[in-house]
Design a protein around this motif. Sequence first.
Motif, PDB file in Angstrom:
ATOM      1  N   ILE A  40      12.641  58.276  92.314  1.00 14.18           N
ATOM      2  CA  ILE A  40      13.619  57.180  92.367  1.00 14.18           C
ATOM      3  C   ILE A  40      14.289  57.164  90.997  1.00 14.18           C
ATOM      4  O   ILE A  40      13.712  56.715  90.020  1.00 14.18           O
ATOM      5  CB  ILE A  40      12.948  55.835  92.699  1.00 14.18           C
ATOM      6  CG1 ILE A  40      12.198  55.912  94.031  1.00 14.18           C
ATOM      7  CG2 ILE A  40      14.012  54.732  92.751  1.00 14.18           C
ATOM      8  CD1 ILE A  40      11.433  54.653  94.395  1.00 14.18           C
ATOM      9  N   LEU A  41      15.507  57.694  90.945  1.00 16.24           N
ATOM     10  CA  LEU A  41      16.169  57.957  89.674  1.00 16.24           C
ATOM     11  C   LEU A  41      16.884  56.742  89.086  1.00 16.24           C
ATOM     12  O   LEU A  41      16.921  56.577  87.873  1.00 16.24           O
ATOM     13  CB  LEU A  41      17.162  59.107  89.843  1.00 16.24           C
ATOM     14  CG  LEU A  41      16.577  60.377  90.451  1.00 16.24           C
ATOM     15  CD1 LEU A  41      17.658  61.408  90.676  1.00 16.24           C
ATOM     16  CD2 LEU A  41      15.471  60.940  89.583  1.00 16.24           C
ATOM     17  N   GLN A 116      28.804  60.037  86.933  1.00 17.33           N
ATOM     18  CA  GLN A 116      29.471  60.583  85.764  1.00 17.33           C
ATOM     19  C   GLN A 116      28.431  61.122  84.788  1.00 17.33           C
ATOM     20  O   GLN A 116      27.341  60.584  84.669  1.00 17.33           O
ATOM     21  CB  GLN A 116      30.288  59.507  85.060  1.00 17.33           C
ATOM     22  CG  GLN A 116      31.528  59.110  85.813  1.00 17.33           C
ATOM     23  CD  GLN A 116      32.333  58.100  85.037  1.00 17.33           C
ATOM     24  OE1 GLN A 116      31.852  57.496  84.105  1.00 17.33           O
ATOM     25  NE2 GLN A 116      33.571  57.914  85.439  1.00 17.33           N
ATOM     26  N   GLU A 117      28.812  62.165  84.111  1.00 20.30           N
ATOM     27  CA  GLU A 117      27.905  62.757  83.126  1.00 20.30           C
ATOM     28  C   GLU A 117      27.986  61.984  81.820  1.00 20.30           C
ATOM     29  O   GLU A 117      29.062  61.591  81.384  1.00 20.30           O
ATOM     30  CB  GLU A 117      28.314  64.213  82.904  1.00 20.30           C
ATOM     31  CG  GLU A 117      27.299  65.000  82.138  1.00 20.30           C
ATOM     32  CD  GLU A 117      27.664  66.467  82.077  1.00 20.30           C
ATOM     33  OE1 GLU A 117      27.593  67.034  80.977  1.00 20.30           O
ATOM     34  OE2 GLU A 117      28.022  67.034  83.109  1.00 20.30           O
ATOM     35  N   LYS A 143      11.572  61.104  71.126  1.00 17.98           N
ATOM     36  CA  LYS A 143      10.504  61.772  71.878  1.00 17.98           C
ATOM     37  C   LYS A 143      10.960  62.125  73.282  1.00 17.98           C
ATOM     38  O   LYS A 143      10.495  63.097  73.861  1.00 17.98           O
ATOM     39  CB  LYS A 143       9.248  60.888  71.957  1.00 17.98           C
ATOM     40  CG  LYS A 143       8.647  60.581  70.606  1.00 17.98           C
ATOM     41  CD  LYS A 143       8.174  61.830  69.927  1.00 17.98           C
ATOM     42  CE  LYS A 143       7.639  61.535  68.538  1.00 17.98           C
ATOM     43  NZ  LYS A 143       7.482  62.713  67.728  1.00 17.98           N
ATOM     44  N   ALA A 144      11.863  61.303  73.863  1.00 22.31           N
ATOM     45  CA  ALA A 144      12.353  61.548  75.222  1.00 22.31           C
ATOM     46  C   ALA A 144      13.731  60.920  75.385  1.00 22.31           C
ATOM     47  O   ALA A 144      14.041  59.921  74.752  1.00 22.31           O
ATOM     48  CB  ALA A 144      11.385  60.957  76.242  1.00 22.31           C
ATOM     49  N   ILE A 145      14.531  61.530  76.269  1.00 23.20           N
ATOM     50  CA  ILE A 145      15.858  61.029  76.600  1.00 23.20           C
ATOM     51  C   ILE A 145      15.921  60.842  78.107  1.00 23.20           C
ATOM     52  O   ILE A 145      15.586  61.755  78.859  1.00 23.20           O
ATOM     53  CB  ILE A 145      16.968  61.999  76.142  1.00 23.20           C
ATOM     54  CG1 ILE A 145      16.951  62.152  74.616  1.00 23.20           C
ATOM     55  CG2 ILE A 145      18.327  61.523  76.623  1.00 23.20           C
ATOM     56  CD1 ILE A 145      17.934  63.170  74.087  1.00 23.20           C
ATOM     57  N   ASN A 146      16.342  59.656  78.557  1.00 25.58           N
ATOM     58  CA  ASN A 146      16.491  59.374  79.975  1.00 25.58           C
ATOM     59  C   ASN A 146      17.975  59.107  80.229  1.00 25.58           C
ATOM     60  O   ASN A 146      18.458  57.995  80.014  1.00 25.58           O
ATOM     61  CB  ASN A 146      15.628  58.176  80.381  1.00 25.58           C
ATOM     62  CG  ASN A 146      15.620  57.950  81.874  1.00 25.58           C
ATOM     63  OD1 ASN A 146      16.545  58.330  82.575  1.00 25.58           O
ATOM     64  ND2 ASN A 146      14.561  57.313  82.348  1.00 25.58           N
ATOM     65  N   ALA A 147      18.702  60.133  80.663  1.00 26.00           N
ATOM     66  CA  ALA A 147      20.146  60.016  80.844  1.00 26.00           C
ATOM     67  C   ALA A 147      20.507  59.040  81.956  1.00 26.00           C
ATOM     68  O   ALA A 147      21.506  58.328  81.856  1.00 26.00           O
ATOM     69  CB  ALA A 147      20.748  61.381  81.140  1.00 26.00           C
ATOM     70  N   SER A 148      19.700  58.964  83.026  1.00 24.83           N
ATOM     71  CA  SER A 148      20.034  58.070  84.127  1.00 24.83           C
ATOM     72  C   SER A 148      19.905  56.601  83.724  1.00 24.83           C
ATOM     73  O   SER A 148      20.618  55.749  84.231  1.00 24.83           O
ATOM     74  CB  SER A 148      19.159  58.358  85.353  1.00 24.83           C
ATOM     75  OG  SER A 148      17.810  58.084  85.078  1.00 24.83           O
ATOM     76  N   VAL A 165       8.778  53.257  71.943  1.00 32.80           N
ATOM     77  CA  VAL A 165       9.698  52.161  72.230  1.00 32.80           C
ATOM     78  C   VAL A 165      10.918  52.755  72.913  1.00 32.80           C
ATOM     79  O   VAL A 165      11.479  53.751  72.454  1.00 32.80           O
ATOM     80  CB  VAL A 165      10.118  51.433  70.929  1.00 32.80           C
ATOM     81  CG1 VAL A 165      11.163  50.377  71.215  1.00 32.80           C
ATOM     82  CG2 VAL A 165       8.922  50.828  70.246  1.00 32.80           C
ATOM     83  N   GLU A 166      11.340  52.131  74.023  1.00 33.97           N
ATOM     84  CA  GLU A 166      12.523  52.592  74.740  1.00 33.97           C
ATOM     85  C   GLU A 166      13.730  51.770  74.309  1.00 33.97           C
ATOM     86  O   GLU A 166      13.693  50.544  74.317  1.00 33.97           O
ATOM     87  CB  GLU A 166      12.303  52.446  76.250  1.00 33.97           C
ATOM     88  CG  GLU A 166      13.394  53.104  77.061  1.00 33.97           C
ATOM     89  CD  GLU A 166      13.069  53.142  78.541  1.00 33.97           C
ATOM     90  OE1 GLU A 166      14.026  53.215  79.320  1.00 33.97           O
ATOM     91  OE2 GLU A 166      11.892  53.087  78.916  1.00 33.97           O
ATOM     92  N   LEU A 167      14.806  52.462  73.899  1.00 31.25           N
ATOM     93  CA  LEU A 167      16.027  51.811  73.416  1.00 31.25           C
ATOM     94  C   LEU A 167      17.232  52.403  74.132  1.00 31.25           C
ATOM     95  O   LEU A 167      17.216  53.572  74.519  1.00 31.25           O
ATOM     96  CB  LEU A 167      16.178  52.031  71.908  1.00 31.25           C
ATOM     97  CG  LEU A 167      15.025  51.532  71.033  1.00 31.25           C
ATOM     98  CD1 LEU A 167      15.087  52.172  69.666  1.00 31.25           C
ATOM     99  CD2 LEU A 167      15.080  50.031  70.919  1.00 31.25           C
ATOM    100  N   SER A 168      18.292  51.619  74.267  1.00 30.44           N
ATOM    101  CA  SER A 168      19.505  52.136  74.902  1.00 30.44           C
ATOM    102  C   SER A 168      20.248  53.049  73.923  1.00 30.44           C
ATOM    103  O   SER A 168      20.054  52.963  72.711  1.00 30.44           O
ATOM    104  CB  SER A 168      20.415  50.993  75.344  1.00 30.44           C
ATOM    105  OG  SER A 168      21.070  50.439  74.236  1.00 30.44           O
ATOM    106  N   PHE A 169      21.106  53.909  74.480  1.00 28.47           N
ATOM    107  CA  PHE A 169      21.902  54.812  73.643  1.00 28.47           C
ATOM    108  C   PHE A 169      22.695  54.034  72.608  1.00 28.47           C
ATOM    109  O   PHE A 169      22.893  54.490  71.478  1.00 28.47           O
ATOM    110  CB  PHE A 169      22.871  55.632  74.498  1.00 28.47           C
ATOM    111  CG  PHE A 169      22.229  56.685  75.360  1.00 28.47           C
ATOM    112  CD1 PHE A 169      20.947  57.157  75.103  1.00 28.47           C
ATOM    113  CD2 PHE A 169      22.908  57.221  76.436  1.00 28.47           C
ATOM    114  CE1 PHE A 169      20.370  58.135  75.901  1.00 28.47           C
ATOM    115  CE2 PHE A 169      22.351  58.196  77.232  1.00 28.47           C
ATOM    116  CZ  PHE A 169      21.082  58.651  76.961  1.00 28.47           C
TER     117      PHE A 169
END
Length: 175
Positions: A40-41, A116-117, A143-148, A165-169
């Motif tokens: 589930i993306l 969109q990319e 450490k990781a990138i989540n493009a979706s 910690v997860e942060l927005s672009f």
Amino acid sequence: MADTNSEAKWYVAHTYSGYENKVKVDLEKTIENRNLQDKILEVAVPVQSTVELKNGTEKKVDKKMFPGYVLVHMVMNDETWYVVRNTRGVTGFVGPGSKPVPLSEDEIQMLGNHGQEVVINFAEGDTVVVTQGAWKDTVGAIKAINASKHSVTINVEMFGRETPVELSFAEVKKL
């Protein structure tokens, strides 16, 4: 119900009116808890920005394009169907009977920015500084990138330990 095609498609889930954002949050928590990020993306509540004029002042307001509906980008199988269908506030999928029907490419394009990319100027391992929020001015390696989800995960030191910690672009800038 099991789909032999493992390609992710957009499906529409019907919700109680006014519960769209709650369903989105609950579904994202369930996806994380069950480790279904690869199946589930994305969960989306399409909104349209409008300007309202009240008492002589203009105010920017986001209005739901489809009240009572949530879009889910997922690989349809028994597990993902069950997770979405049994999320509190979801009454079912759009489609005949209990068989969900995916949106066509034309329908997705009419919705606007989905598919969109995303172009970013950093990669895993790059050092970034946090520009806003609770972790402002914190420096860490990606450490990781989540493009979706338009987010990155960095490790920050908290209580003498490395904590992800997860942060927005928008919250990070490459050093």
